[in-house]
Design an enzyme around this catalytic site. Structure first.
Site, mmCIF file in Angstrom:
data_model
loop_
_atom_site.group_PDB
_atom_site.id
_atom_site.type_symbol
_atom_site.label_atom_id
_atom_site.label_comp_id
_atom_site.label_asym_id
_atom_site.label_seq_id
_atom_site.Cartn_x
_atom_site.Cartn_y
_atom_site.Cartn_z
ATOM 1 N N LYS A 14 6.422 27.658 35.583
ATOM 2 C CA LYS A 14 7.641 27.068 35.014
ATOM 3 C C LYS A 14 8.385 28.119 34.206
ATOM 4 C CE LYS A 14 6.014 26.918 30.582
ATOM 5 N NZ LYS A 14 6.594 27.669 29.417
ATOM 6 N N GLY A 105 2.138 35.088 29.798
ATOM 7 C CA GLY A 105 3.502 35.373 30.217
ATOM 8 C C GLY A 105 4.504 34.287 29.890
ATOM 9 N N LEU A 107 4.627 31.430 31.431
ATOM 10 C CA LEU A 107 4.945 30.747 32.686
ATOM 11 C C LEU A 107 4.106 29.492 32.921
ATOM 12 C CD1 LEU A 107 5.293 33.863 35.030
ATOM 13 C CD2 LEU A 107 7.135 32.554 33.961
ATOM 14 N N SER A 111 -1.898 25.822 32.301
ATOM 15 C CA SER A 111 -1.558 24.395 32.242
ATOM 16 C C SER A 111 -1.280 23.841 33.633
ATOM 17 C CB SER A 111 -0.336 24.188 31.348
ATOM 18 O OG SER A 111 -0.625 24.522 30.006
ATOM 19 N N SER A 112 -0.614 24.637 34.467
ATOM 20 C CA SER A 112 -0.331 24.189 35.828
ATOM 21 C C SER A 112 -1.616 24.065 36.644
ATOM 22 C CB SER A 112 0.637 25.160 36.508
ATOM 23 O OG SER A 112 1.069 24.660 37.752
ATOM 24 N N ASP A 144 1.712 21.730 27.649
ATOM 25 C CA ASP A 144 2.521 21.870 28.857
ATOM 26 C C ASP A 144 1.959 21.100 30.055
ATOM 27 O OD1 ASP A 144 4.350 23.477 27.591
ATOM 28 O OD2 ASP A 144 3.584 25.358 28.399
#
Length: 296
Positions: A14, A105, A107, A111-112, A144
């Site tokens: 993200k 980073g 990004l 979490s993803s 996140d």
């Protein structure tokens, strides 16, 4: 029939198109406003059922111990909740992670990975949990994680866990990863971090969509640039081509472009000095979309 494995499950990164710090709770957590943008830069997870009840990561990582890996923690949490709420013991799983999203980073890679694990194993184990149930688990893993479970771009408030779906304009992004990893806590602890940005009204979002390249800012960026000169250099260099800004607490820096051709020209010019990626904005999480539409 329930499959024995799920392969090539995407965990997309993200970007925070802006990130405002509007206050701080008594427990120390910061109150945020942001727009989360999914991009087609992904880790890929592979899940294979075991004949016992163990949950194992079958890929090694020098950076993250297995017990701290958010994907492993998510799998163990889901396994525990299925047994606690349904009384059903489920088999263990081997988790293989193809790691592309850099650590530190901003990004959201960890979490993803956790969100993809919850979605995939809820299907593989026939857990039957709805998205709201998975979000209740996800918030225990990281602020996140709920965004990735919602599965589409969103306006985030609270600590980033109160989410309102939004449609963002299509576009391409050049993302630079400076050669540093930024500890999130270091940025949020800084005395130089401003915590009083004026809250946004949802009625302003038509303007956001029209002025996406210039809307808002990242309040964490000033602190991160002072602590990490490499981030400042990346912002300055990418700013030659548009309104570059940092995502999350850093270190990655991005700039939006209207076309893939334009983005790739810029990335080519920068590639001799920086680790660059050209990515496309997504409207929906590819795994959630697939699982939600199975059988239709």
């Amino acid at each position: 029939m329930i499959p024995e494995c799920l392969r090539n499950c995407p965990a997309p990164a993200k970007l925070n198109l802006f990130l405002h710090v509007i206050g701080r709770r008594q427990d120390g957590y910061h109150l945020l406003e942001t727009v989360f943008q999914l991009i087609d830069f992904c880790d890929y997870l592979h899940f294979t059922c075991r004949n016992d009840h163990l949950i194992k990561r079958v890929t090694s990582s020098e950076q993250i111990p297995e017990e701290d890996d958010l994907a492993i923690r998510a799998a163990k949490l889901l396994q525990k909740e299925i047994f606690r709420q349904k009384g059903i013991p489920v088999r263990g799983v081997d988790i293989e992670i193809e790691k592309n999203i850099p650590l530190g980073g901003g990004l959201g890679g960890g979490s993803s990975d956790a969100a993809t694990t919850l979605m995939a194993l809820n299907h593989l184990w026939n857990g039957g949990f709805e998205t709201k149930d998975l979000i209740s688990m996800g918030v225990q893993l990281g602020a996140d994680v709920p965004f990735f479970l919602v599965g589409q771009n969103a306006f985030g408030t609270g600590i980033g866990d109160k989410l309102t779906p939004v449609n963002t304009p299509d576009g391409w992004f050049v993302v630079i990863k400076p050669p540093v990893a930024v500890p999130t806590a270091l940025i949020f602890r800084s005395n130089e971090l401003t915590r009083n940005t004026e809250p946004i009204k949802m009625a302003n979002f038509p303007d956001f969509c029209k002025k996406i390249n210039h809307f808002g800012r990242n309040d964490l960026q000033v602190v991160a640039m002072k602590l990490f000169p490499e981030i400042r250099k990346a912002v300055n260099e990418l700013s030659q081509f548009g309104n570059a800004r940092m995502t999350g607490s850093g270190a990655c820096v991005f700039c939006r472009f209207a076309s893939e051709t334009e983005a790739r020209k810029v990335a080519t010019r920068l590639s001799s000095r920086w680790n660059t990626q050209v990515v496309k904005g997504l409207q929906n999480h590819p795994l959630k979309y697939l699982l939600d539409n199975m059988g239709e």
